[in-house]
Scaffold this motif. Structure first.
Motif, PDB file in Angstrom:
ATOM      1  N   ARG A 197     -23.270  67.458 130.537  1.00  0.00           N
ATOM      2  CA  ARG A 197     -24.018  67.344 129.282  1.00  0.00           C
ATOM      3  C   ARG A 197     -23.531  66.163 128.457  1.00  0.00           C
ATOM      4  NH1 ARG A 197     -23.049  73.449 127.359  1.00  0.00           N
ATOM      5  NH2 ARG A 197     -21.022  72.864 128.234  1.00  0.00           N
ATOM      6  N   PRO A 198     -24.446  65.300 128.007  1.00  0.00           N
ATOM      7  CA  PRO A 198     -24.052  64.124 127.220  1.00  0.00           C
ATOM      8  C   PRO A 198     -23.682  64.508 125.791  1.00  0.00           C
ATOM      9  CG  PRO A 198     -26.433  64.264 127.305  1.00  0.00           C
ATOM     10  CD  PRO A 198     -25.919  65.343 128.222  1.00  0.00           C
ATOM     11  N   PHE A 199     -22.966  63.635 125.125  1.00  0.00           N
ATOM     12  CA  PHE A 199     -22.577  63.870 123.734  1.00  0.00           C
ATOM     13  C   PHE A 199     -23.750  63.544 122.812  1.00  0.00           C
ATOM     14  CE2 PHE A 199     -20.896  62.177 119.687  1.00  0.00           C
ATOM     15  CZ  PHE A 199     -20.281  63.324 119.219  1.00  0.00           C
ATOM     16  N   ARG A 200     -24.031  64.451 121.882  1.00  0.00           N
ATOM     17  CA  ARG A 200     -25.067  64.226 120.880  1.00  0.00           C
ATOM     18  C   ARG A 200     -24.440  64.404 119.509  1.00  0.00           C
ATOM     19  NH1 ARG A 200     -27.905  66.937 125.027  1.00  0.00           N
ATOM     20  NH2 ARG A 200     -29.665  65.711 125.844  1.00  0.00           N
ATOM     21  N   SER A 201     -24.280  63.311 118.825  1.00  0.00           N
ATOM     22  CA  SER A 201     -23.544  63.305 117.559  1.00  0.00           C
ATOM     23  C   SER A 201     -24.125  64.250 116.522  1.00  0.00           C
ATOM     24  CB  SER A 201     -23.495  61.883 116.990  1.00  0.00           C
ATOM     25  OG  SER A 201     -22.786  61.854 115.778  1.00  0.00           O
ATOM     26  N   HIS A 202     -25.454  64.301 116.393  1.00  0.00           N
ATOM     27  CA  HIS A 202     -26.058  65.113 115.337  1.00  0.00           C
ATOM     28  C   HIS A 202     -25.746  66.601 115.529  1.00  0.00           C
ATOM     29  CE1 HIS A 202     -29.106  65.221 118.545  1.00  0.00           C
ATOM     30  NE2 HIS A 202     -29.543  66.342 118.014  1.00  0.00           N
ATOM     31  N   GLU A 203     -25.667  67.046 116.796  1.00  0.00           N
ATOM     32  CA  GLU A 203     -25.331  68.445 117.054  1.00  0.00           C
ATOM     33  C   GLU A 203     -23.857  68.705 116.720  1.00  0.00           C
ATOM     34  OE1 GLU A 203     -26.380  69.453 121.029  1.00  0.00           O
ATOM     35  OE2 GLU A 203     -28.528  69.183 120.714  1.00  0.00           O
ATOM     36  N   TYR A 204     -23.013  67.770 117.082  1.00  0.00           N
ATOM     37  CA  TYR A 204     -21.579  67.908 116.825  1.00  0.00           C
ATOM     38  C   TYR A 204     -21.288  67.964 115.325  1.00  0.00           C
ATOM     39  CZ  TYR A 204     -16.632  66.410 116.665  1.00  0.00           C
ATOM     40  OH  TYR A 204     -15.287  66.299 116.419  1.00  0.00           O
ATOM     41  N   LEU A 205     -21.853  67.045 114.553  1.00  0.00           N
ATOM     42  CA  LEU A 205     -21.556  66.973 113.126  1.00  0.00           C
ATOM     43  C   LEU A 205     -22.100  68.172 112.349  1.00  0.00           C
ATOM     44  CD1 LEU A 205     -22.083  63.162 112.424  1.00  0.00           C
ATOM     45  CD2 LEU A 205     -19.921  64.405 112.665  1.00  0.00           C
ATOM     46  N   ARG A 206     -23.137  68.791 112.857  1.00  0.00           N
ATOM     47  CA  ARG A 206     -23.685  69.975 112.191  1.00  0.00           C
ATOM     48  C   ARG A 206     -22.854  71.229 112.455  1.00  0.00           C
ATOM     49  NH1 ARG A 206     -30.031  68.736 113.691  1.00  0.00           N
ATOM     50  NH2 ARG A 206     -30.330  67.063 112.143  1.00  0.00           N
ATOM     51  N   GLY A 207     -21.925  71.135 113.383  1.00  0.00           N
ATOM     52  CA  GLY A 207     -21.060  72.274 113.683  1.00  0.00           C
ATOM     53  C   GLY A 207     -19.992  72.448 112.618  1.00  0.00           C
ATOM     54  N   GLY A 208     -19.339  73.587 112.636  1.00  0.00           N
ATOM     55  CA  GLY A 208     -18.274  73.853 111.678  1.00  0.00           C
ATOM     56  C   GLY A 208     -17.045  73.015 111.965  1.00  0.00           C
ATOM     57  N   ILE A 209     -16.183  72.871 110.973  1.00  0.00           N
ATOM     58  CA  ILE A 209     -14.986  72.052 111.114  1.00  0.00           C
ATOM     59  C   ILE A 209     -14.052  72.622 112.178  1.00  0.00           C
ATOM     60  CG2 ILE A 209     -13.613  73.247 109.361  1.00  0.00           C
ATOM     61  CD1 ILE A 209     -13.778  69.409 109.896  1.00  0.00           C
ATOM     62  N   ASP A 210     -14.186  73.922 112.498  1.00  0.00           N
ATOM     63  CA  ASP A 210     -13.334  74.526 113.519  1.00  0.00           C
ATOM     64  C   ASP A 210     -14.087  74.760 114.835  1.00  0.00           C
ATOM     65  OD1 ASP A 210     -15.002  76.569 112.711  1.00  0.00           O
ATOM     66  OD2 ASP A 210     -13.421  78.086 112.557  1.00  0.00           O
ATOM     67  N   GLU A 211     -15.167  73.991 115.035  1.00  0.00           N
ATOM     68  CA  GLU A 211     -15.927  74.080 116.281  1.00  0.00           C
ATOM     69  C   GLU A 211     -15.842  72.768 117.044  1.00  0.00           C
ATOM     70  OE1 GLU A 211     -19.651  77.034 115.798  1.00  0.00           O
ATOM     71  OE2 GLU A 211     -19.812  75.220 114.577  1.00  0.00           O
ATOM     72  N   ASP A 212     -15.469  72.842 118.326  1.00  0.00           N
ATOM     73  CA  ASP A 212     -15.508  71.634 119.138  1.00  0.00           C
ATOM     74  C   ASP A 212     -16.947  71.428 119.618  1.00  0.00           C
ATOM     75  OD1 ASP A 212     -15.875  72.456 122.134  1.00  0.00           O
ATOM     76  OD2 ASP A 212     -14.359  73.859 121.404  1.00  0.00           O
ATOM     77  N   TYR A 213     -17.189  70.301 120.256  1.00  0.00           N
ATOM     78  CA  TYR A 213     -18.565  69.960 120.638  1.00  0.00           C
ATOM     79  C   TYR A 213     -19.208  71.027 121.529  1.00  0.00           C
ATOM     80  CZ  TYR A 213     -22.545  67.533 122.681  1.00  0.00           C
ATOM     81  OH  TYR A 213     -23.817  67.202 123.089  1.00  0.00           O
ATOM     82  N   LEU A 214     -18.484  71.542 122.494  1.00  0.00           N
ATOM     83  CA  LEU A 214     -19.056  72.522 123.412  1.00  0.00           C
ATOM     84  C   LEU A 214     -19.476  73.800 122.694  1.00  0.00           C
ATOM     85  CD1 LEU A 214     -16.665  72.115 126.493  1.00  0.00           C
ATOM     86  CD2 LEU A 214     -18.853  70.971 126.020  1.00  0.00           C
ATOM     87  N   GLU A 215     -18.804  74.124 121.609  1.00  0.00           N
ATOM     88  CA  GLU A 215     -19.151  75.323 120.841  1.00  0.00           C
ATOM     89  C   GLU A 215     -20.420  75.117 120.015  1.00  0.00           C
ATOM     90  OE1 GLU A 215     -15.204  77.716 119.661  1.00  0.00           O
ATOM     91  OE2 GLU A 215     -15.153  75.618 119.018  1.00  0.00           O
ATOM     92  N   THR A 216     -20.839  73.893 119.819  1.00  0.00           N
ATOM     93  CA  THR A 216     -22.046  73.634 119.021  1.00  0.00           C
ATOM     94  C   THR A 216     -23.290  73.621 119.887  1.00  0.00           C
ATOM     95  OG1 THR A 216     -21.977  71.192 119.258  1.00  0.00           O
ATOM     96  CG2 THR A 216     -20.665  72.188 117.479  1.00  0.00           C
ATOM     97  N   LEU A 217     -23.127  73.646 121.205  1.00  0.00           N
ATOM     98  CA  LEU A 217     -24.283  73.567 122.102  1.00  0.00           C
ATOM     99  C   LEU A 217     -24.948  74.933 122.298  1.00  0.00           C
ATOM    100  CD1 LEU A 217     -22.817  71.154 124.813  1.00  0.00           C
ATOM    101  CD2 LEU A 217     -24.282  70.583 122.863  1.00  0.00           C
TER     102      LEU A 217
END
Length: 217
Positions: A197-217
């Motif tokens: 899965r590629p990195f998508r910045s908008h999904e990552y930044l909308r996640g909580g401060i204690d969520e890594d990228y995989l947790e935002t998917l």
């Protein structure tokens, strides 16, 4: 551990960090990510993605994805990334963080300025002490090794001992140190993992401060 068990120096460091956090406005950087952080993060040059087998957050760095060359912007983005990594690590009951630096495509044209490299090292060492578990340098080019030599005098010997350099030959080894430490299911394919899965910045930044990228998917 901090400042070699010197209580007085450790106390001075804590006071300096508290002052720095206030002056640098760390809380605002984390809350107000639209604008500078949004721009700096757009290419995925630094973000928290997954964790190692012990639950420590893994920060992925891609120097070739540098998109602004803005000194202050890059430092703010570094602090945002560190704060998020610390929060993700704490959530797993851990304290330390690992860095996975991908040098694919890196050249003199996307290298940071010496001042940015210098200030980045200072921030990490002075205000996030004892946070480093390991730093994996993947496919390190000669130009970076030259830059590394210029700033390594700023880094203490204990920190330097945590550096793990992985060549193309090392990465082809199914038992290399990175694969020993991090589960394949959490690693991107370019690192020998199974996650495509590629990195998508908008999904990552909308996640909580204690969520890594995989947790935002």
């Amino acid at each position: 551990k901090v400042r070699s068990f010197d209580v007085e120096k450790a106390a001075e460091m804590l006071d300096a960090t508290l002052k720095w956090r206030k002056d640098f406005d760390v809380e605002s950087i984390c809350k107000n990510w639209k604008g500078t952080i949004e721009l700096e993060n757009a290419t995925g040059k630094a973000y928290v993605r997954g964790h190692d087998k012990c639950g420590r957050a893994v920060v992925v760095l891609r120097p070739s994805a540098e998109n602004t060359f803005d000194h202050t912007g890059n430092l703010h983005h570094l602090v945002y990334t560190m704060e998020r990594a610390v929060a993700c690590t704490k959530k797993k009951g851990q304290e330390r963080i690992s860095f996975l630096i991908d040098f694919d495509g890196y050249s003199i044209f996307n290298a940071p300025s010496l001042s940015t490299a210098h200030d980045s090292v200072r921030i990490l060492q002075d205000h996030y002490p004892e946070r480093l578990q390991k730093a994996y340098f993947v496919r390190t080019p000669v130009i970076f090794l030259g830059l590394f030599r210029l700033v390594q005098h700023l880094v203490d010997s204990v920190t330097l001992s945590k550096a793990c350099f992985l060549s193309d030959e090392d990465m082809a080894d199914p038992h290399n140190q990175l694969l020993v430490d991090v589960d394949k299911s959490l690693l991107e394919a370019c690192f020998g993992g199974k996650d495509h899965r590629p990195f998508r910045s908008h999904e990552y930044l909308r996640g909580g401060i204690d969520e890594d990228y995989l947790e935002t998917l």
